[in-house]
Design an enzyme around this catalytic site. Structure first.
Site, short mmCIF file in Angstrom:
data_model
loop_
_atom_site.label_atom_id
_atom_site.label_comp_id
_atom_site.label_asym_id
_atom_site.label_seq_id
_atom_site.Cartn_x
_atom_site.Cartn_y
_atom_site.Cartn_z
N ALA A 270 -33.12 -47.98 -7.26
CA ALA A 270 -32.25 -46.79 -7.07
C ALA A 270 -33.22 -45.54 -6.91
O ALA A 270 -34.49 -45.68 -6.73
CB ALA A 270 -31.59 -46.63 -8.38
N HIS A 271 -32.63 -44.41 -6.90
CA HIS A 271 -33.31 -43.33 -6.32
C HIS A 271 -34.27 -42.84 -7.54
O HIS A 271 -34.23 -43.10 -8.66
CB HIS A 271 -32.36 -42.12 -6.00
CG HIS A 271 -31.54 -41.59 -7.05
ND1 HIS A 271 -30.48 -40.99 -6.98
CD2 HIS A 271 -31.59 -42.18 -8.46
CE1 HIS A 271 -29.83 -40.58 -7.96
NE2 HIS A 271 -30.20 -41.44 -9.06
N ASN A 272 -35.46 -42.41 -7.10
CA ASN A 272 -36.65 -41.72 -7.82
C ASN A 272 -37.38 -42.55 -8.55
O ASN A 272 -38.20 -42.28 -9.53
CB ASN A 272 -35.90 -40.85 -8.87
CG ASN A 272 -35.27 -39.28 -8.10
OD1 ASN A 272 -35.69 -39.10 -6.96
ND2 ASN A 272 -34.59 -38.66 -9.04
#
Length: 338
Positions: A242-244
């Protein structure tokens, strides 16, 4: 700031004009001009940031943002030099502001010759290359793959068929197998009176040299900062990152692993199949996550964790043996009573 290879900056707006269009109220600084959105920690004088949780009050006090969107209860914490917009749903208001100030670049397809470093680049039928894409020498791109605008792909890479790569910088000798999705929007939604609002994802994906991404795996771009996969990390089929997230070098991630947003993983970490990692967790260098484990706490360097919720493997095994003995004892007692 957003990467201009991937995002177009739209016209600047006054704080008053911005507040009107996002359905919020200006308390001060309505004449100030704002041209971008940013998180509290990295925002500058031309940026608008927001406070969505009281955990970030220290970041709010220290922010250099030109404008802050905050709930009325936190108005007295906003630095005196910042313009202030008050909203009962600050994250949703910030998401609406980002749509007014930033827009992803259009695909605007270009021929291979404009993107390729030299004639050694090969593209199979159906490949689409976006405006500003660059492909390093010796790279091969499979049929029906889409390389988005501004994407940079290094040398001697293998990009399989039906892959999509967007908002990404890809190193040398990277392999992306069939159906991989690199740079799609991460899952982010803010509550509002009208229902959930998508939070625009304005970051990138960085794949360092030698990374392998298996078939039908997904790596989301950052919400604002980057999602980074370290050098020589190998990712199996059907993995979700997922993001980051920041994944270290030389990691191994087996199929069906799911890593939630903003997880930090050290070098040389191994994930067994179907491991699940909660958000904002740190996993230390050389750690091991057993197959099927559900990680809800930080893992120190070098440790092996298993179970759900995951814990150090020796503790997990002792507890499993104890539970098994208790169950066996009750079963024997039940037979004796009969």
């Amino acid at each position: 700031m957003t990467d201009p290879r991937f995002f177009e900056s739209l016209l600047a707006l006054s704080v008053a004009g911005l507040a009107e269009r996002i359905g919020a109220e200006v308390l001060r600084g309505g004449e100030r001009m704002i041209s971008a959105v940013a998180p509290l920690a990295s925002a500058g004088p031309a940026d608008v940031a927001f406070l969505g949780d009281r955990r970030f009050l220290d970041s709010l006090r220290a922010t250099a943002a030109g404008c802050v969107i905050a709930p009325a209860a936190a108005a007295d914490v906003v630095p005196a030099g910042a313009a202030l917009i008050v909203s009962g749903e600050p994250q949703a208001a910030w998401a609406r502001a980002s749509l007014l100030l930033h827009r992803p670049m259009d695909l605007s397809p270009i021929p291979l010759a404009r993107a390729a470093e030299d004639e050694t680049v090969r593209a199979d039928p159906g490949v689409v290359l976006g405006q500003g894409a660059r492909i390093g020498r010796g790279t091969r791109i499979g049929a029906n793959t889409v390389i988005g605008p501004g994407v940079q792909i290094g040398r001697d890479c293998l990009i399989g068929p039906n892959v999509t790569v967007s908002f990404a910088l890809v190193g040398d000798r990277v392999k992306l197998y069939a159906g991989a999705r690199i740079g799609e929007a991460g899952f982010g939604a803010a509550g509002s009176r009208s229902g959930p609002v998508d939070v625009p994802q304005l970051g990138r994906v960085i794949l360092q040299d030698g990374v392998t991404v298996g078939a039908n795996s997904c790596i989301d771009r950052g919400a604002y900062d980057d999602t980074v996969i370290g050098e020589n990390t190998k990712i199996d089929n059907l993995v979700m990152i997922a993001h980051n997230c920041v994944i270290g070098r030389n990691c191994l991630i087996a199929a069906h692993t799911g890593i939630s947003g903003s997880v930090t993983v050290g070098d040389g970490v191994i994930f067994g199949g179907k491991a699940g990692i909660g958000d904002h967790i740190a996993i230390g260098q050389g750690a091991r996550v057993a197959g099927g484990a559900g990680v809800l706490a930080d893992i120190p360097p070098g440790e092996t964790w298993s179970g759900y919720p995951a814990k150090p493997i020796r503790q997990f095994l002792r507890e499993t043996v104890w539970v098994s003995k208790q169950a066996s004892g009750k079963a024997r007692a039940g037979k004796t009573d009969e």
